[in-house]
Write a protein that holds these residues in place. Structure first.
Motif, PDB file in Angstrom:
ATOM      1  N   GLY A  43      -9.507  11.991  -8.265  1.00 24.81           N
ATOM      2  CA  GLY A  43      -8.467  13.142  -8.765  1.00 24.81           C
ATOM      3  C   GLY A  43      -7.794  13.469  -7.676  1.00 24.81           C
ATOM      4  N   ALA A  44      -8.253  13.900  -6.489  1.00 30.38           N
ATOM      5  CA  ALA A  44      -7.704  14.370  -5.281  1.00 30.38           C
ATOM      6  C   ALA A  44      -6.655  13.350  -4.814  1.00 30.38           C
ATOM      7  CB  ALA A  44      -8.512  14.610  -4.258  1.00 30.38           C
ATOM      8  N   ALA A  45      -6.899  12.133  -4.809  1.00 30.57           N
ATOM      9  CA  ALA A  45      -5.748  11.110  -4.594  1.00 30.57           C
ATOM     10  C   ALA A  45      -4.424  11.113  -5.581  1.00 30.57           C
ATOM     11  CB  ALA A  45      -6.319   9.741  -4.122  1.00 30.57           C
ATOM     12  N   ALA A  46      -4.877  11.370  -6.803  1.00 36.30           N
ATOM     13  CA  ALA A  46      -3.826  11.397  -7.693  1.00 36.30           C
ATOM     14  C   ALA A  46      -2.969  12.474  -7.771  1.00 36.30           C
ATOM     15  CB  ALA A  46      -4.585  11.233  -9.176  1.00 36.30           C
ATOM     16  N   ALA A  47      -3.796  13.677  -7.541  1.00 32.93           N
ATOM     17  CA  ALA A  47      -3.017  15.013  -7.425  1.00 32.93           C
ATOM     18  C   ALA A  47      -2.342  15.061  -6.138  1.00 32.93           C
ATOM     19  CB  ALA A  47      -3.854  16.246  -7.288  1.00 32.93           C
ATOM     20  N   ASP A  48      -2.512  14.374  -4.948  1.00 33.00           N
ATOM     21  CA  ASP A  48      -1.613  14.286  -3.523  1.00 33.00           C
ATOM     22  C   ASP A  48      -0.830  13.135  -3.723  1.00 33.00           C
ATOM     23  OD1 ASP A  48      -3.623  16.282  -2.650  1.00 33.00           O
ATOM     24  OD2 ASP A  48      -4.677  14.671  -1.570  1.00 33.00           O
ATOM     25  N   GLY A  49      -0.566  12.669  -5.071  1.00 34.89           N
ATOM     26  CA  GLY A  49       0.433  11.386  -5.123  1.00 34.89           C
ATOM     27  C   GLY A  49       0.038  10.191  -4.344  1.00 34.89           C
ATOM     28  N   LEU A  50      -1.162  10.250  -3.697  1.00 36.12           N
ATOM     29  CA  LEU A  50      -1.414   8.900  -2.790  1.00 36.12           C
ATOM     30  C   LEU A  50      -2.244   7.948  -3.578  1.00 36.12           C
ATOM     31  CD1 LEU A  50      -1.667  11.229   0.040  1.00 36.12           C
ATOM     32  CD2 LEU A  50       0.128   9.609  -0.372  1.00 36.12           C
ATOM     33  N   LEU A  51      -2.730   8.054  -4.767  1.00 33.42           N
ATOM     34  CA  LEU A  51      -3.555   7.186  -5.503  1.00 33.42           C
ATOM     35  C   LEU A  51      -3.085   5.518  -5.356  1.00 33.42           C
ATOM     36  CD1 LEU A  51      -6.308   6.790  -6.973  1.00 33.42           C
ATOM     37  CD2 LEU A  51      -5.232   7.360  -9.173  1.00 33.42           C
ATOM     38  N   PRO A  52      -1.788   5.293  -5.855  1.00 34.73           N
ATOM     39  CA  PRO A  52      -1.466   3.909  -5.630  1.00 34.73           C
ATOM     40  C   PRO A  52      -1.714   3.319  -3.975  1.00 34.73           C
ATOM     41  CG  PRO A  52       0.395   5.135  -6.684  1.00 34.73           C
ATOM     42  CD  PRO A  52      -0.833   6.250  -6.084  1.00 34.73           C
ATOM     43  N   ASP A  53      -1.568   4.046  -2.986  1.00 33.44           N
ATOM     44  CA  ASP A  53      -1.653   3.812  -1.816  1.00 33.44           C
ATOM     45  C   ASP A  53      -3.203   3.464  -1.477  1.00 33.44           C
ATOM     46  OD1 ASP A  53       0.863   3.941  -1.011  1.00 33.44           O
ATOM     47  OD2 ASP A  53       0.777   5.898  -0.223  1.00 33.44           O
ATOM     48  N   CYS A  54      -3.994   4.407  -2.076  1.00 35.58           N
ATOM     49  CA  CYS A  54      -5.423   4.299  -1.736  1.00 35.58           C
ATOM     50  C   CYS A  54      -6.068   3.130  -2.720  1.00 35.58           C
ATOM     51  CB  CYS A  54      -6.058   5.462  -2.560  1.00 35.58           C
ATOM     52  SG  CYS A  54      -5.784   6.971  -1.375  1.00 35.58           S
ATOM     53  N   LEU A  55      -5.318   2.966  -3.912  1.00 29.98           N
ATOM     54  CA  LEU A  55      -5.894   1.748  -4.812  1.00 29.98           C
ATOM     55  C   LEU A  55      -5.588   0.533  -4.042  1.00 29.98           C
ATOM     56  CD1 LEU A  55      -5.474   3.067  -8.081  1.00 29.98           C
ATOM     57  CD2 LEU A  55      -7.520   2.711  -7.017  1.00 29.98           C
ATOM     58  N   LEU A  56      -4.294   0.432  -3.469  1.00 29.70           N
ATOM     59  CA  LEU A  56      -3.938  -0.945  -2.598  1.00 29.70           C
ATOM     60  C   LEU A  56      -4.905  -1.244  -1.490  1.00 29.70           C
ATOM     61  CD1 LEU A  56      -1.755  -3.051  -2.424  1.00 29.70           C
ATOM     62  CD2 LEU A  56      -0.371  -1.304  -1.316  1.00 29.70           C
ATOM     63  N   THR A  57      -5.252  -0.116  -0.883  1.00 30.89           N
ATOM     64  CA  THR A  57      -6.073  -0.326   0.381  1.00 30.89           C
ATOM     65  C   THR A  57      -7.420  -0.889  -0.226  1.00 30.89           C
ATOM     66  OG1 THR A  57      -4.804   1.316   1.622  1.00 30.89           O
ATOM     67  CG2 THR A  57      -6.979   0.894   2.420  1.00 30.89           C
ATOM     68  N   LEU A  58      -8.001  -0.186  -1.324  1.00 25.03           N
ATOM     69  CA  LEU A  58      -9.260  -0.503  -1.610  1.00 25.03           C
ATOM     70  C   LEU A  58      -9.318  -2.072  -2.196  1.00 25.03           C
ATOM     71  CD1 LEU A  58     -12.165   0.179  -2.737  1.00 25.03           C
ATOM     72  CD2 LEU A  58     -11.030   0.832  -4.871  1.00 25.03           C
ATOM     73  N   ALA A  59      -8.168  -2.513  -2.738  1.00 24.31           N
ATOM     74  CA  ALA A  59      -8.116  -3.821  -3.138  1.00 24.31           C
ATOM     75  C   ALA A  59      -7.916  -4.693  -2.093  1.00 24.31           C
ATOM     76  CB  ALA A  59      -6.847  -4.128  -4.055  1.00 24.31           C
ATOM     77  N   GLY A  60      -7.128  -4.448  -0.889  1.00 27.43           N
ATOM     78  CA  GLY A  60      -7.076  -5.167   0.271  1.00 27.43           C
ATOM     79  C   GLY A  60      -8.379  -5.220   1.103  1.00 27.43           C
ATOM     80  N   SER A  61      -8.913  -4.082   0.941  1.00 26.21           N
ATOM     81  CA  SER A  61     -10.499  -4.063   1.796  1.00 26.21           C
ATOM     82  C   SER A  61     -11.431  -4.732   0.888  1.00 26.21           C
ATOM     83  CB  SER A  61     -11.002  -2.549   1.829  1.00 26.21           C
ATOM     84  OG  SER A  61      -9.933  -1.746   2.468  1.00 26.21           O
ATOM     85  N   THR A  62     -11.360  -4.731  -0.415  1.00 27.74           N
ATOM     86  CA  THR A  62     -12.440  -5.741  -1.143  1.00 27.74           C
ATOM     87  C   THR A  62     -12.306  -7.055  -0.672  1.00 27.74           C
ATOM     88  OG1 THR A  62     -12.481  -3.899  -2.646  1.00 27.74           O
ATOM     89  CG2 THR A  62     -13.414  -6.216  -3.242  1.00 27.74           C
ATOM     90  N   ILE A  63     -10.903  -7.510  -0.703  1.00 27.81           N
ATOM     91  CA  ILE A  63     -10.729  -8.914  -0.252  1.00 27.81           C
ATOM     92  C   ILE A  63     -11.079  -9.261   0.850  1.00 27.81           C
ATOM     93  CG2 ILE A  63      -8.784 -10.581   0.113  1.00 27.81           C
ATOM     94  CD1 ILE A  63      -9.451 -10.176  -2.828  1.00 27.81           C
ATOM     95  N   ALA A  64     -10.941  -8.318   2.066  1.00 24.82           N
ATOM     96  CA  ALA A  64     -11.222  -8.604   3.606  1.00 24.82           C
ATOM     97  C   ALA A  64     -12.551  -8.604   3.650  1.00 24.82           C
ATOM     98  CB  ALA A  64     -10.469  -7.317   4.329  1.00 24.82           C
ATOM     99  N   THR A  65     -13.333  -7.924   2.686  1.00 21.22           N
ATOM    100  CA  THR A  65     -14.904  -7.874   2.938  1.00 21.22           C
ATOM    101  C   THR A  65     -15.547  -9.157   2.347  1.00 21.22           C
ATOM    102  OG1 THR A  65     -14.991  -5.557   2.780  1.00 21.22           O
ATOM    103  CG2 THR A  65     -16.859  -6.566   1.921  1.00 21.22           C
ATOM    104  N   LEU A  66     -14.606  -9.688   1.114  1.00 17.79           N
ATOM    105  CA  LEU A  66     -15.067 -10.999   0.563  1.00 17.79           C
ATOM    106  C   LEU A  66     -14.852 -12.156   1.492  1.00 17.79           C
ATOM    107  CD1 LEU A  66     -13.900 -10.265  -3.326  1.00 17.79           C
ATOM    108  CD2 LEU A  66     -16.417 -10.116  -2.258  1.00 17.79           C
ATOM    109  N   ARG A  67     -13.933 -11.965   2.069  1.00 18.50           N
ATOM    110  CA  ARG A  67     -13.619 -13.226   3.208  1.00 18.50           C
ATOM    111  C   ARG A  67     -14.409 -12.954   4.109  1.00 18.50           C
ATOM    112  NH1 ARG A  67      -7.078 -12.537   2.870  1.00 18.50           N
ATOM    113  NH2 ARG A  67      -6.615 -13.980   1.051  1.00 18.50           N
ATOM    114  N   SER A  68     -14.735 -12.171   4.771  1.00 19.71           N
ATOM    115  CA  SER A  68     -15.814 -11.826   5.744  1.00 19.71           C
ATOM    116  C   SER A  68     -16.962 -12.529   5.484  1.00 19.71           C
ATOM    117  CB  SER A  68     -15.716 -10.670   6.563  1.00 19.71           C
ATOM    118  OG  SER A  68     -16.436  -9.686   5.749  1.00 19.71           O
ATOM    119  N   ARG A  69     -17.512 -12.363   4.217  1.00 19.95           N
ATOM    120  CA  ARG A  69     -18.518 -12.463   3.832  1.00 19.95           C
ATOM    121  C   ARG A  69     -18.648 -14.168   3.515  1.00 19.95           C
ATOM    122  NH1 ARG A  69     -19.479  -9.206  -1.155  1.00 19.95           N
ATOM    123  NH2 ARG A  69     -19.672  -7.270   0.167  1.00 19.95           N
ATOM    124  N   ALA A  70     -17.703 -14.616   3.245  1.00 24.01           N
ATOM    125  CA  ALA A  70     -17.528 -15.984   2.799  1.00 24.01           C
ATOM    126  C   ALA A  70     -17.648 -17.009   4.002  1.00 24.01           C
ATOM    127  CB  ALA A  70     -16.620 -16.374   1.994  1.00 24.01           C
ATOM    128  N   GLY A  71     -16.898 -16.299   5.443  1.00 23.12           N
ATOM    129  CA  GLY A  71     -16.514 -17.120   6.680  1.00 23.12           C
ATOM    130  C   GLY A  71     -17.866 -16.935   7.377  1.00 23.12           C
TER     131      GLY A  71
END
Length: 129
Positions: free
Chosen positions: A101-129
């Protein structure tokens, strides 16, 4: 958040497919489509799913502490992801909802969700490698 509808998992998979190809616009577009269809609650469910994917099969632990070196100097979106994933790890849904809710209210939710998606992929890649 254990009783998520199948659509939430499908939406999370779509977000991850876009993140895997490095298409930030498609990641944001996938989240926008969820918001259009299911509101911010739907997007929250997808974000919670991504946090679960990032942590994998790690056992739930009350009071879990995750290590994020240098987090205080990081940007808003990176600090948000660290706190959101920590909320998931501690099964602290009220904190996850407050952060969302705070990220949405601050207008930064899209950036946060994009970083979350990228971090998830980076974590999955590090686990696989």
């Amino acid at each position: 958040m254990t009783d998520l509808p199948q659509q939430t998992f499908d939406d999370a998979a779509a977000v991850l497919r876009s993140a895997l190809t490095g298409d930030g616009d498609a990641v944001v577009g996938a989240f926008d489509a969820v918001v259009d269809r299911a509101g911010l609650d739907g997007a929250y469910g997808v974000a919670w799913c991504l946090a679960a994917t990032m942590l994998g099969d790690a056992p739930a632990a009350s009071g879990a502490a995750l290590d994020f070196p240098g987090i205080d100097q990081a940007g808003y979106d990176t600090r948000w992801v660290a706190r959101f994933v920590s909320a998931y790890a501690n099964r602290d849904e009220p904190t996850g909802e407050a952060l969302f809710g705070a990220a949405a209210a601050d207008g930064l939710l899209p950036d946060c969700l994009l970083t979350l998606a990228g971090s998830t992929i980076a974590t999955l890649r590090s686990r696989a490698g």
